[in-house]
Motif scaffolding. Structure first.
Motif, short mmCIF file in Angstrom:
data_model
loop_
_atom_site.label_atom_id
_atom_site.label_comp_id
_atom_site.label_asym_id
_atom_site.label_seq_id
_atom_site.Cartn_x
_atom_site.Cartn_y
_atom_site.Cartn_z
N UNK B 106 28.08 29.12 50.57
CA UNK B 106 28.51 27.95 49.80
C UNK B 106 27.35 27.35 49.02
N UNK B 160 32.51 41.48 47.19
CA UNK B 160 32.25 40.05 47.06
C UNK B 160 33.36 39.34 46.28
N UNK B 161 34.09 40.08 45.45
CA UNK B 161 35.28 39.50 44.81
C UNK B 161 36.30 39.05 45.85
N UNK B 162 36.45 39.80 46.92
CA UNK B 162 37.34 39.39 48.01
C UNK B 162 36.96 38.00 48.52
N UNK B 164 35.23 35.62 46.92
CA UNK B 164 35.49 34.60 45.91
C UNK B 164 36.96 34.21 45.92
N UNK B 165 37.83 35.22 45.92
CA UNK B 165 39.26 34.94 45.83
C UNK B 165 39.76 34.32 47.14
N UNK B 167 38.14 32.61 49.28
CA UNK B 167 37.63 31.24 49.37
C UNK B 167 38.47 30.31 48.49
N UNK B 168 38.80 30.78 47.29
CA UNK B 168 39.59 29.97 46.35
C UNK B 168 41.00 29.71 46.88
N UNK B 169 41.59 30.73 47.47
CA UNK B 169 42.98 30.60 47.92
C UNK B 169 43.04 30.14 49.37
N UNK B 171 42.24 31.40 52.16
CA UNK B 171 42.81 32.29 53.17
C UNK B 171 41.72 33.20 53.73
N UNK B 178 42.30 41.96 54.21
CA UNK B 178 42.13 42.24 52.77
C UNK B 178 41.07 43.31 52.54
N UNK B 181 42.65 46.58 53.13
CA UNK B 181 43.45 46.95 51.94
C UNK B 181 42.55 47.48 50.83
N UNK B 182 41.40 46.83 50.64
CA UNK B 182 40.49 47.28 49.58
C UNK B 182 40.03 48.72 49.85
#
Lengths: 220, 220
Positions: B106, B160-162, B164-165, B167-169, B171, B178, B181-182
Motif C-alpha cells: 500500500x 501483479x495485475x491480479x 491491483x484488480x 485490491x480495487x474490487x 476481493x 484467481x 485461474x491465471x
C-alpha cells in the motif's frame, strides 16, 4: 451560450487533467488550474464546485472514452479474438497518449486520498472481454480448455498489470511493445489453430476501413 | 540491550504496518503509532527519526520477505516451472496474510505522496522469474515458442495485475483462486507437453518436505 459554457468546462477539465497527471491530486491546487487555464478561480468553482468534483469529472471523462472505442471495434468485420486484441492496443495507446485517460488513471490510483467516491474500473472491462471471448467461442476461435467466464478476469488483470509495472518502471513508452509480448504469451493458450504472431502483427495497426482519428484528438 | 532495542524497533514497525495498511500513509500519524504500540512518540522518533523513515522501513521489510522464500523454493527438488508456480502461490498468500507485506504494497502504491525514495519493485521479480524460466528451458519444460527474456516480464505483470484488480474490487480473499485461474490460462502456452491442471493442483499446496512455517509467522 450553452456551447460556450461547455467549452469553458472542457478547457478547465483539460487543464486539471494536465496538472493531476503531472503532479497528482495532492500536488494540484485550484489556483494552479486557474493559472494554466487562464480562467479565474471563481470560474473553476462555478463550474466544478470543488477540487474533489473536478477530480471526479476527470475520472468520469476517462471512463467515457471507452464506449465509443468498444463500439468501433465491435462493428469491425473481423474475428472476435482479433477485435479483442485490436481493442487492447487502442486502449494501450490511449493510456500512453491521452492526457484525460492518463490523469484519470493516476487519480484512480490515488483514490484513497480523494474525499469523493470514484467509479470502479475493471468491472466493465471484464464484462467486455468476456463478451468478446464468448463470441470467439461461438465462432470456434478458442482452444477447448479456454473458459471465457474464468479467463476474461485473468486477461484484464494481465493487461492492467502491464500499466502498473510500466508506470512504476517509468517506461510507459514501451507499453505497446509490452502488450504485443503479452499477447504472444497468451494467444498460444487462447487460440484454436494458433497463429499468434500473425494476429498480433495485424492487430497493432488501425482497424481496416475505420475512422483513423486517434483517441483524444482535439484534446490539447 | 541490543536485543531489546531490536524488539522495540520491530514492535514499532509492526504497529506502523497495521496502521499504514488500514489507513494509508496520509491517514497515519506518529501519535497513532505510539498509541497502538504502547510506546511514547519520543521512542518512535528515537528509533525511526520520522514518519517517512518509518514508511521506508516498512517497505524495506516487505522486500526483505522475498529472498528467504525464493531460496526455499530454489532448493526444492521439483521441475523449475513447478517451483515458479509454487513460489507465486507463496507470494500471493503473503500478500493476502502478511501485514508487513500488505502495508509495504500500500505504501508503495502511495509512493508519490511520500517524501522519501522507496525501492523499486518488479525488477527483482522479473529477474527471478526469468532465471526460473531459463532453468525450465534447459530442462526441456518449456514450449518452443516461449522466450524467457521476453515472457518473464509478462508473467510478472499478469501476477501483479491480479493484486491491483483484487485490491480495487476488494476481493483480495479470492487472490489464491484467481492465481490458480491465471496459471490455467498461462501454462498451456508455457508448458511443453502440458498438464496445467495437475501442476496447479500440486503447486497450491506447501513445498514437499519444506518447513511449513507460514510467511509472517511470529508477526502479530
Amino acid at each position: 451560450m450553452q456551447g460556450r459554457a461547455e467549452a469553458t468546462r472542457r478547457s478547465l477539465l483539460e487543464a486539471a487533467a494536465h496538472l493531476f497527471n503531472e503532479r497528482g491530486y495532492a500536488g494540484t491546487s485550484i489556483s494552479d488550474i486557474s493559472e494554466l487555464s487562464g480562467r479565474t478561480s471563481g470560474a473553476v468553482y462555478f463550474h466544478y464546485t470543488s477540487k474533489e468534483m473536478l477530480a471526479l469529472a476527470v475520472v468520469e471523462a476517462h471512463f467515457a472514452t471507452w464506449p465509443q472505442l468498444i463500439e468501433r471495434h465491435d462493428s469491425a468485420r473481423l474475428p472476435a479474438l482479433e477485435r479483442l486484441v485490436r481493442l487492447s492496443f487502442a486502449v494501450a495507446r490511449a493510456f500512453r497518449d491521452d492526457i484525460v485517460v492518463r490523469a484519470g488513471a493516476r487519480l484512480w490510483a490515488e483514490r484513497k486520498t480523494i474525499n469523493e467516491t470514484l467509479p470502479t474500473p475493471f468491472v466493465g472491462w471484464i464484462a467486455t472481454v468476456r463478451r468478446l471471448m464468448n463470441q470467439a467461442r461461438s465462432n470456434g476461435e478458442l482452444a477447448p480448455h479456454v473458459d471465457p467466464a474464468r479467463d476474461a478476469h485473468s486477461v484484464v488483470c494481465a493487461f492492467f498489470g502491464l500499466h502498473t509495472v510500466s508506470d512504476a518502471l517509468q517506461d510507459r513508452l514501451g507499453l505497446v511493445d509490452q502488450l504485443a509480448d503479452l499477447w504472444l504469451l497468451l494467444l498460444p493458450s487462447l487460440q484454436a489453430g494458433a497463429d499468434p504472431a500473425g494476429l498480433v502483427a495485424r492487430a497493432r495497426g488501425p482497424l481496416p476501413g475505420a475512422d483513423r482519428t486517434p483517441v483524444g484528438a482535439g484534446r490539447p
